[in-house]
Design a protein around this motif. Sequence first.
Motif, PDB file in Angstrom:
ATOM      1  N   SER A  21       0.828  -1.208   0.000  1.00 27.05           N
ATOM      2  CA  SER A  21       0.000   0.000   0.000  1.00 27.05           C
ATOM      3  C   SER A  21       0.862   1.258   0.000  1.00 27.05           C
ATOM      4  N   GLY A  22       1.994   1.238   0.715  1.00 26.82           N
ATOM      5  CA  GLY A  22       2.887   2.400   0.722  1.00 26.82           C
ATOM      6  C   GLY A  22       3.450   2.695  -0.647  1.00 26.82           C
ATOM      7  N   VAL A  23       3.867   1.647  -1.360  1.00 25.27           N
ATOM      8  CA  VAL A  23       4.406   1.843  -2.710  1.00 25.27           C
ATOM      9  C   VAL A  23       3.337   2.406  -3.642  1.00 25.27           C
ATOM     10  N   ILE A  24       2.108   1.871  -3.545  1.00 20.76           N
ATOM     11  CA  ILE A  24       1.037   2.334  -4.439  1.00 20.76           C
ATOM     12  C   ILE A  24       0.668   3.783  -4.141  1.00 20.76           C
ATOM     13  N   VAL A  25       0.440   4.090  -2.857  1.00 19.93           N
ATOM     14  CA  VAL A  25      -0.030   5.435  -2.503  1.00 19.93           C
ATOM     15  C   VAL A  25       1.053   6.473  -2.752  1.00 19.93           C
ATOM     16  N   VAL A  26       2.244   6.252  -2.212  1.00 18.61           N
ATOM     17  CA  VAL A  26       3.326   7.231  -2.368  1.00 18.61           C
ATOM     18  C   VAL A  26       3.716   7.345  -3.834  1.00 18.61           C
ATOM     19  N   GLY A  27       3.739   6.218  -4.542  1.00 19.20           N
ATOM     20  CA  GLY A  27       4.074   6.266  -5.964  1.00 19.20           C
ATOM     21  C   GLY A  27       3.084   7.089  -6.758  1.00 19.20           C
ATOM     22  N   ALA A  28       1.778   6.965  -6.425  1.00 17.20           N
ATOM     23  CA  ALA A  28       0.756   7.742  -7.135  1.00 17.20           C
ATOM     24  C   ALA A  28       0.945   9.236  -6.901  1.00 17.20           C
ATOM     25  N   PHE A  29       1.247   9.617  -5.670  1.00 14.30           N
ATOM     26  CA  PHE A  29       1.480  11.033  -5.390  1.00 14.30           C
ATOM     27  C   PHE A  29       2.738  11.539  -6.085  1.00 14.30           C
TER      28      PHE A  29
END
Length: 611
Positions: A21-29
Amino acid sequence: MPPAVRAGLWRDPVLIALAVSGVIVVGAFMLDVGTPRGQLIACWSISPILDLALFWLSRQVAGVPGLPPHARRFWRAVGVGGLLFLTGDLVQLGKILSDPGMQRIFFHPVQSAAMMLGVVVMIIGLLLPQRGVSRPRRERIRLLLDTAILMSASTVVAWCLMTRPEMAGSGPAAYFLALFGCGVVLCAIFVAIRSGLTGVSPMSRVAAGPMVLAPVGLAAVSVLLPSGSVSNTGMQMAAVLLPCFLVLAGPRLQFLHGVDDLDGREWFTRRRRFSVLPYAATLVCAVALVFVLITRGLGMSAWGALAGLLINVGLVIGRQVLALAENDALVGVIGRREQRLTSLLEHSSEIISIARPDGTFTYLSPAVERVLGFPVADVLGRCALDILHREDRERLAGDLDRLYSTPGTELTLHGRYRHADGSWRWLEVVAVNLADVPGIDGVVSNSRDVTEARELHELLRYQAGHDELTGLANRRGFTAAMAGRSGDVSVLLIDLNGFKQINDTYGHAAGDAVLRHVAGLLRDCAGPADVPARLGGDEFAVMAGDPAAAERIAGRLRTALAEPARIDGRELSVGASIGLATGPAAGADQLLNTADLRMYEEKQRARAYLS
């Protein structure tokens, strides 16, 4: 970390969910997905969820069985901090939703206050009185200097970043975020150093990693990214959420790690004999100053960096002076210990030696000259077996081979060692093989002279089994000799006739002389395998191999006693009644009783004949 725990980290569903989830969320931002307002709403909608996760994970750690009270208190404080963060983030989300025109990052006063209060609660949970083992004063001072050096370097870097031209138009929000991030970093450094000073830490080193890196990342990213531009909203949101995801790994790792490794002193365990930390911090300050001078010239940034560098160098010099003082004190301690050890070795009555696996001496204490008469120089380089008696060398061959060939082997032995005058001295040797210990590389032995003690022991053992007047075996020695035989033996029991009259007429001295005379006759009559003995008074015994040998001894004794004994110029005659019994050697008492009965039968017959 135990291998089983390390292997379980890769399969833990909570850590996997956090990472994904950290990779997905931070990556999207970071990819700037969506509009600035959508990014703001998404960021402050995700933050409360992460705050609840921090509360839940911290409460899990606080409930671990066997957790020390100070650690349980800290993790409960972290949970309370998570609830405070949740309150501030919900207020922040409400403000954003109520203002449709908000397009840039904004910190509501309630949110800022809640964030700072949560950090304060965590620090209070750590700083409350806790029982631990403190380090020595000099070591605490050294660690404090290391802390000050690191903080000064961090301050110089933060100063250079915050005074760069890009920050001029960033506005109060950016400055607040940067200052708060730097403050949290300094608190994290303080927490780590305090754990090292007290030796009491609320978390293991593996859990402390992400919890210290999170504020460091927050400070670094928030200072580097200006917040006054709408185009950077996604990166700002990534900077806010990345430390939140990272800090969640701390309580989960602690939960998996359990109660082990809660000693903050292990955080600072050095595998080297020196620390490069102070010099690395000074190098960072110097590089920052040079970079500012090259890119911005001599201005406020350069003067601030120069001041920080001077402070840092002063702290490093102070630490170096402390290190030199510690080294000087250590040299003094080593010198006193060496002098004490030298005195102990010089005046010790025991020989302390080190020998290589081949038995060659590499060290000998001066006691070797007092005990064996050899100067140390004459024995060094020689083999220990050269001065060991040949019989003892053969007897101890197996034990000595094992001692010299197997590290860690311990052995206590007694052996005869040659003295410089050619005599032999009994030594008790306690040896241990330390061939695998650096600086020893051989067998260490402590040897003490037990010659007199052994001679006394032999004398006492002889006296316990022999008659003092005649030198023959006594009753104890006689029964022990019978117990050492197997099969059948013959026993002669001899009682002297006429001895009482000699004692009464001529005195006990004459009686003792007669007893010694009879003892000499028994030695002459007995064979080399026979055991003559004086059982007490005028009663003697002889153990022979078979009845025929016993009969021959009895006949020789009667013939010898027929001749009068010349005692102090007088001829004294004494006879003897002899009883013979044959049977198993193990039945000593039974044989003696049987021989006694037959001896009295013969005595009665002799009296009847004379009457």
